[in-house]
Motif scaffolding. Structure first.
Motif, short mmCIF file in Angstrom:
data_model
loop_
_atom_site.label_atom_id
_atom_site.label_comp_id
_atom_site.label_asym_id
_atom_site.label_seq_id
_atom_site.Cartn_x
_atom_site.Cartn_y
_atom_site.Cartn_z
N THR A 163 1.51 8.49 25.65
CA THR A 163 0.73 8.27 24.44
C THR A 163 1.61 8.50 23.22
OG1 THR A 163 -1.33 8.95 25.50
CG2 THR A 163 -1.27 9.03 23.10
N ALA A 164 1.61 7.54 22.31
CA ALA A 164 2.43 7.62 21.10
C ALA A 164 1.55 7.86 19.88
CB ALA A 164 3.22 6.33 20.91
N ASN A 165 1.96 8.81 19.04
CA ASN A 165 1.30 9.06 17.76
C ASN A 165 2.07 8.30 16.69
OD1 ASN A 165 -0.56 11.07 18.88
ND2 ASN A 165 1.28 12.31 19.15
N VAL A 166 1.46 7.23 16.20
CA VAL A 166 2.17 6.21 15.42
C VAL A 166 1.86 6.34 13.94
CG1 VAL A 166 2.42 3.72 15.07
CG2 VAL A 166 2.13 4.64 17.38
N THR A 167 2.90 6.15 13.11
CA THR A 167 2.73 5.99 11.67
C THR A 167 3.41 4.69 11.25
OG1 THR A 167 2.71 8.38 11.27
CG2 THR A 167 3.14 6.96 9.38
N ILE A 168 2.60 3.76 10.74
CA ILE A 168 3.13 2.48 10.26
C ILE A 168 3.23 2.55 8.75
CG2 ILE A 168 2.74 -0.01 10.15
CD1 ILE A 168 1.03 0.26 12.68
N PHE A 169 4.42 2.39 8.21
CA PHE A 169 4.64 2.50 6.77
C PHE A 169 4.35 1.15 6.11
CE2 PHE A 169 7.27 5.87 8.59
CZ PHE A 169 6.74 6.95 7.90
N THR A 170 3.19 1.08 5.47
CA THR A 170 2.76 -0.17 4.83
C THR A 170 3.37 -0.36 3.46
OG1 THR A 170 0.78 0.95 4.00
CG2 THR A 170 0.60 -0.17 6.12
N ALA A 171 3.91 0.72 2.86
CA ALA A 171 4.61 0.63 1.56
C ALA A 171 5.65 1.72 1.52
CB ALA A 171 3.63 0.77 0.40
N GLU A 172 6.85 1.37 1.10
CA GLU A 172 7.95 2.34 1.00
C GLU A 172 8.77 2.05 -0.25
OE1 GLU A 172 9.87 3.70 4.96
OE2 GLU A 172 9.42 1.59 5.26
N LYS A 173 9.05 3.10 -1.01
CA LYS A 173 9.94 2.99 -2.17
C LYS A 173 10.86 4.20 -2.17
CE LYS A 173 7.24 0.13 -5.36
NZ LYS A 173 6.73 0.01 -6.75
N ASN A 174 12.14 3.94 -2.29
CA ASN A 174 13.13 5.00 -2.25
C ASN A 174 13.73 5.24 -3.63
OD1 ASN A 174 12.83 5.26 0.57
ND2 ASN A 174 14.30 3.62 0.94
N ASN A 175 13.96 6.53 -3.91
CA ASN A 175 14.63 6.95 -5.15
C ASN A 175 13.91 6.45 -6.40
OD1 ASN A 175 16.76 8.46 -6.28
ND2 ASN A 175 17.91 6.59 -6.74
N VAL A 176 12.59 6.64 -6.43
CA VAL A 176 11.80 6.27 -7.61
C VAL A 176 11.33 7.54 -8.32
CG1 VAL A 176 11.05 4.06 -6.69
CG2 VAL A 176 9.69 6.10 -6.21
N LEU A 177 11.18 7.46 -9.66
CA LEU A 177 10.68 8.61 -10.41
C LEU A 177 9.25 8.92 -9.97
CD1 LEU A 177 11.88 8.09 -14.10
CD2 LEU A 177 12.82 9.62 -12.36
N SER A 178 8.96 10.21 -9.86
CA SER A 178 7.62 10.60 -9.43
C SER A 178 7.29 11.98 -9.96
CB SER A 178 7.54 10.59 -7.90
OG SER A 178 8.32 11.65 -7.36
N VAL A 179 5.99 12.28 -9.92
CA VAL A 179 5.49 13.61 -10.26
C VAL A 179 4.51 14.03 -9.18
CG1 VAL A 179 5.72 13.29 -12.75
CG2 VAL A 179 3.58 12.66 -11.62
N PRO A 180 4.26 15.33 -9.05
CA PRO A 180 3.20 15.75 -8.14
C PRO A 180 1.87 15.13 -8.57
CG PRO A 180 4.54 17.63 -8.80
CD PRO A 180 4.96 16.48 -9.66
N SER A 181 1.10 14.65 -7.61
CA SER A 181 -0.17 13.98 -7.94
C SER A 181 -1.11 14.89 -8.70
CB SER A 181 -0.82 13.47 -6.66
OG SER A 181 0.01 12.51 -6.03
N LYS A 182 -1.01 16.21 -8.48
CA LYS A 182 -1.92 17.12 -9.17
C LYS A 182 -1.63 17.20 -10.67
CE LYS A 182 0.76 21.25 -7.85
NZ LYS A 182 0.66 22.56 -7.15
N ALA A 183 -0.40 16.81 -11.08
CA ALA A 183 -0.10 16.78 -12.51
C ALA A 183 -0.93 15.70 -13.21
CB ALA A 183 1.39 16.52 -12.72
N LEU A 184 -1.26 14.63 -12.51
CA LEU A 184 -2.08 13.57 -13.09
C LEU A 184 -3.56 13.96 -13.11
CD1 LEU A 184 -0.26 10.66 -11.29
CD2 LEU A 184 -0.45 10.86 -13.76
N ARG A 185 -3.92 14.92 -12.30
CA ARG A 185 -5.32 15.36 -12.26
C ARG A 185 -5.60 16.47 -13.27
NH1 ARG A 185 -4.29 14.93 -6.56
NH2 ARG A 185 -4.05 17.20 -6.41
#
Length: 395
Positions: free
Chosen positions: A279-301
């Motif tokens: 049995t395989a526990n699978v994660t399919i990456f439907t969107a990927e972006k590398n080395n992009v500017l980001s902030v913790p999501s809680k900062a937007l909340r």
């Protein structure tokens, strides 16, 4: 008595003054707050769909038999490596050989009858052409010849069938591969009257495996061929395997009112760790972006209010759907930002604030020693949640 009355009047006056002072001061001490910060920084953001699946060989062939009989010899076992055309088992050939000999004898007899009927037909044909025999006698001779000819054709087919069945008694591997399963033992009788019994299962190449994952209907719209996949198996919990979506099947499966679709994922297996059926526990990456500017999501909340930060700080707001906040001196300043994808923990920042800027992620309210410390990160605390330790303690 007059002295006691004066004492009570003085005490009452003190109490009134204290109440007035308390009301003027707002009934409580000014809050002391502090903030938690994180920098706007480059990171990798991945959005994934999770599912479970089963590992299986890309090519697997079930080997059966088209004739009934007793298994007389087995030449392979589990995990045996076989080549295409290699003999892997044999059935007892006694009855099949007898059927072949009978077919040969029947054909010889039919051929003899045909030889006789051929000569007889030729003789009657000559006599009929000279008018020495009737048309009825000629037609009867021709009919006998035709029947003998068809009998020979039929017996040849029976001989071919008997030869083929005898050949089926020798079981060979249809592909190069590895024997995964063996369903019979020597001496066992197999019957092929209604369906082909399974004798062996052979996998073509265990270094080339695949995962068949069941994806929920709510997520299948995001899954496309070529997307990157990672998966784990319980047999090797510390290893992460990689693959690619190779096929999104259109047929739906409904189980307990849950609709799923099968997705085929490549699973290279050079070290042969992956075994069929895991049995395989699978994660399919439907969107990927590398080395992009980001902030913790809680900062937007997080959103400051006068009630939460007190009078020490000023709020400088701005127009915008999505905002992050910075602290500049005693001013809490809003910055309207354009956001991209989010994995729930971090959110991509497309524009609106520069790399390295410290943004507020949450506010901490420092209360009196008896009240402890509270944290505010853009969400109100539930009225049913317990308060800080000692807040309601009686003195």
């Amino acid at each position: 008595m007059k002295k006691i009355s004066k004492i009570w009047l003085a005490a009452g006056a003190i109490i009134v003054i204290a109440i007035i002072a308390w009301l003027i001061s707002g009934g409580k001490e000014e809050k002391q707050v502090s903030f938690s910060f994180e920098k706007v920084a480059p990171t990798n953001i991945q959005i994934g769909v999770t599912a479970t699946g089963t590992i299986e060989p890309v090519t697997s062939v079930t080997v059966g038999t088209q004739v009934s009989g007793i298994v007389s010899r087995i030449y392979v076992d589990y995990n045996s490596v076989v080549k295409k055309g290699q003999v892997i088992a044999e059935l007892d050939k006694t009855n099949l050989t007898s059927e072949l000999n009978t077919a040969k004898a029947n054909l010889a007899s039919a051929q003899s009858s045909l030889n006789y009927e051929t000569d007889n037909y030729k003789r009657y044909k000559t006599l009929y052409s000279k008018g020495l025999v009737s048309a009825d006698e000629y037609e009867s001779a021709k009919l006998s010849y035709d029947k003998a000819l068809q009998t020979v054709v039929s017996q040849k087919e029976q001989l071919t069938k008997a030869q083929t069945n005898l050949g089926y008694a020798t079981i060979t591997s249809p592909i190069d591969g590895v024997v995964l399963s063996k369903a019979v033992e020597e001496g066992q009788t197999v019957a092929a009257s209604f369906n082909t019994p399974e004798l062996f299962s052979i996998a073509k190449d265990l270094k080339d495996m695949r995962v068949i994952a069941d994806i929920d209907e709510a997520d299948i719209g995001e899954v496309k061929e070529g997307e990157h996949v990672t998966f784990t198996v319980d047999a090797f919990p510390n290893d992460t395997f990689n693959g690619v979506v190779t096929q999104v099947r259109q047929e739906a499966t409904t189980t307990n009112n849950v609709v799923t679709y099968e997705v085929v994922i490549s699973a290279p297996n050079a070290d042969l760790k992956l075994k069929p059926g895991l049995t395989a526990n699978v994660t399919i990456f439907t969107a990927e972006k590398n080395n992009v500017l980001s902030v913790p999501s809680k900062a937007l909340r997080y959103t400051p209010t006068v009630e939460t930060i007190g009078k020490k700080y000023k709020i400088q707001d701005c127009q915008g759907k999505n905002k992050v906040w910075t602290l500049e001196g005693n001013v809490i300043k809003a910055h309207a930002v354009q956001i991209g994808i989010s994995d729930g923990s971090r959110t991509e920042i497309i524009s609106g604030i520069s790399n390295g800027t410290q943004v507020i992620t949450e506010l901490k309210e420092i209360m009196s020693e008896s009240e402890g410390e509270a944290t505010q990160s853009g969400t109100e605390r539930s009225p049913f949640a317990p308060g800080p330790p000692g807040k309601n303690k009686k003195k």
